[in-house]
Write an enzyme that holds these catalytic residues in place. Sequence first.
Site, mmCIF file in Angstrom:
data_model
loop_
_atom_site.group_PDB
_atom_site.id
_atom_site.type_symbol
_atom_site.label_atom_id
_atom_site.label_comp_id
_atom_site.label_asym_id
_atom_site.label_seq_id
_atom_site.Cartn_x
_atom_site.Cartn_y
_atom_site.Cartn_z
ATOM 1 N N GLY A 46 49.858 25.450 -16.285
ATOM 2 C CA GLY A 46 49.146 24.483 -15.586
ATOM 3 C C GLY A 46 49.888 23.453 -15.440
ATOM 4 O O GLY A 46 50.789 22.926 -16.323
ATOM 5 N N GLN A 51 51.119 14.256 -13.830
ATOM 6 C CA GLN A 51 52.309 14.608 -14.608
ATOM 7 C C GLN A 51 53.376 14.608 -13.686
ATOM 8 O O GLN A 51 54.563 14.689 -14.483
ATOM 9 C CB GLN A 51 52.007 16.152 -15.148
ATOM 10 C CG GLN A 51 50.894 16.294 -16.113
ATOM 11 C CD GLN A 51 50.752 17.654 -16.720
ATOM 12 O OE1 GLN A 51 50.044 18.372 -16.226
ATOM 13 N NE2 GLN A 51 51.327 17.790 -17.968
ATOM 14 N N CYS A 95 51.380 20.885 -23.845
ATOM 15 C CA CYS A 95 51.312 20.165 -22.773
ATOM 16 C C CYS A 95 52.669 19.911 -22.214
ATOM 17 O O CYS A 95 53.599 19.530 -23.247
ATOM 18 C CB CYS A 95 50.628 18.821 -22.738
ATOM 19 S SG CYS A 95 50.432 18.053 -21.374
ATOM 20 N N LEU A 96 52.991 20.271 -21.189
ATOM 21 C CA LEU A 96 54.485 19.734 -20.460
ATOM 22 C C LEU A 96 54.589 18.476 -20.395
ATOM 23 O O LEU A 96 55.805 17.881 -20.526
ATOM 24 C CB LEU A 96 54.475 20.375 -18.996
ATOM 25 C CG LEU A 96 54.574 21.827 -18.924
ATOM 26 C CD1 LEU A 96 54.400 22.357 -17.282
ATOM 27 C CD2 LEU A 96 55.487 22.518 -19.570
ATOM 28 N N HIS A 137 41.866 21.796 -19.584
ATOM 29 C CA HIS A 137 42.851 20.743 -19.904
ATOM 30 C C HIS A 137 43.513 20.089 -18.639
ATOM 31 O O HIS A 137 43.910 18.729 -18.748
ATOM 32 C CB HIS A 137 44.081 21.896 -20.605
ATOM 33 C CG HIS A 137 45.457 20.992 -20.856
ATOM 34 N ND1 HIS A 137 45.532 20.995 -22.145
ATOM 35 C CD2 HIS A 137 46.515 20.545 -20.161
ATOM 36 C CE1 HIS A 137 47.027 20.207 -22.185
ATOM 37 N NE2 HIS A 137 47.371 20.161 -20.988
ATOM 38 N N GLU A 138 43.759 20.857 -17.378
ATOM 39 C CA GLU A 138 44.258 20.187 -16.250
ATOM 40 C C GLU A 138 43.136 19.300 -15.391
ATOM 41 O O GLU A 138 43.730 18.162 -15.209
ATOM 42 C CB GLU A 138 44.600 21.370 -15.244
ATOM 43 C CG GLU A 138 45.894 22.199 -15.821
ATOM 44 C CD GLU A 138 46.796 21.365 -16.408
ATOM 45 O OE1 GLU A 138 47.310 20.337 -15.887
ATOM 46 O OE2 GLU A 138 47.656 21.911 -17.431
ATOM 47 N N HIS A 141 43.599 15.929 -17.123
ATOM 48 C CA HIS A 141 44.647 15.344 -16.876
ATOM 49 C C HIS A 141 44.361 14.265 -15.855
ATOM 50 O O HIS A 141 44.601 13.250 -15.627
ATOM 51 C CB HIS A 141 45.774 16.080 -16.335
ATOM 52 C CG HIS A 141 46.702 16.456 -17.342
ATOM 53 N ND1 HIS A 141 47.499 15.491 -18.153
ATOM 54 C CD2 HIS A 141 47.332 17.628 -18.041
ATOM 55 C CE1 HIS A 141 48.196 16.007 -18.897
ATOM 56 N NE2 HIS A 141 48.158 17.527 -19.010
#
Length: 173
Positions: A46, A51, A95-96, A137-138, A141
């Site tokens: 995701g 991000q 997380c990225l 989660h996304e 963000h």
Amino acid sequence: MTVRNILIHPDPRLKKVCPPVAQITPELRTLADDMLQTMYDAPGIGLAAPQVGELVRLIVMDCIKEEGAAPRPLILFNPEITWTSEDTNIYDEGCLSIPDQYAEVERPAEVKVRWLDADGAPQQEHFDGLWATCVQHEIDHINGKLFIDHLKPLKRQMITRRMQKLKRERARA
């Protein structure tokens, strides 16, 4: 399609609440395609627009991880959770934007989400398992929240210090 740079925490753009997308433009479709390419390249399941430094309510995800299984990329503009289950799941989330750091986060086990697809058509889906965790989660963000915000302060501070050190090391490299 372009692979974009992924912002690393702490970055003020990761803490901003993103405004809704008023109209899905060709530029936003390109951003969505770039985000999918960036997510697959990372690799991740995701990615949210903040991000990659874009403050819009856009997330992409694909939780198909089985070898040989067909991918299922989803592009969600203005995603909104309309229902959550009382049952919860605990996943070891990463997380990225917080590379190589993982922690257990408890979230609703199932959610219903509505959004606009890349053509502007309304969509709705019931997600469970990894898909439910990922979409929550996304969506966090685009609301200026990171998975570490669900952790106890000491653990959150420890991870933040590691990310500050990583950013310093990358800046010197």
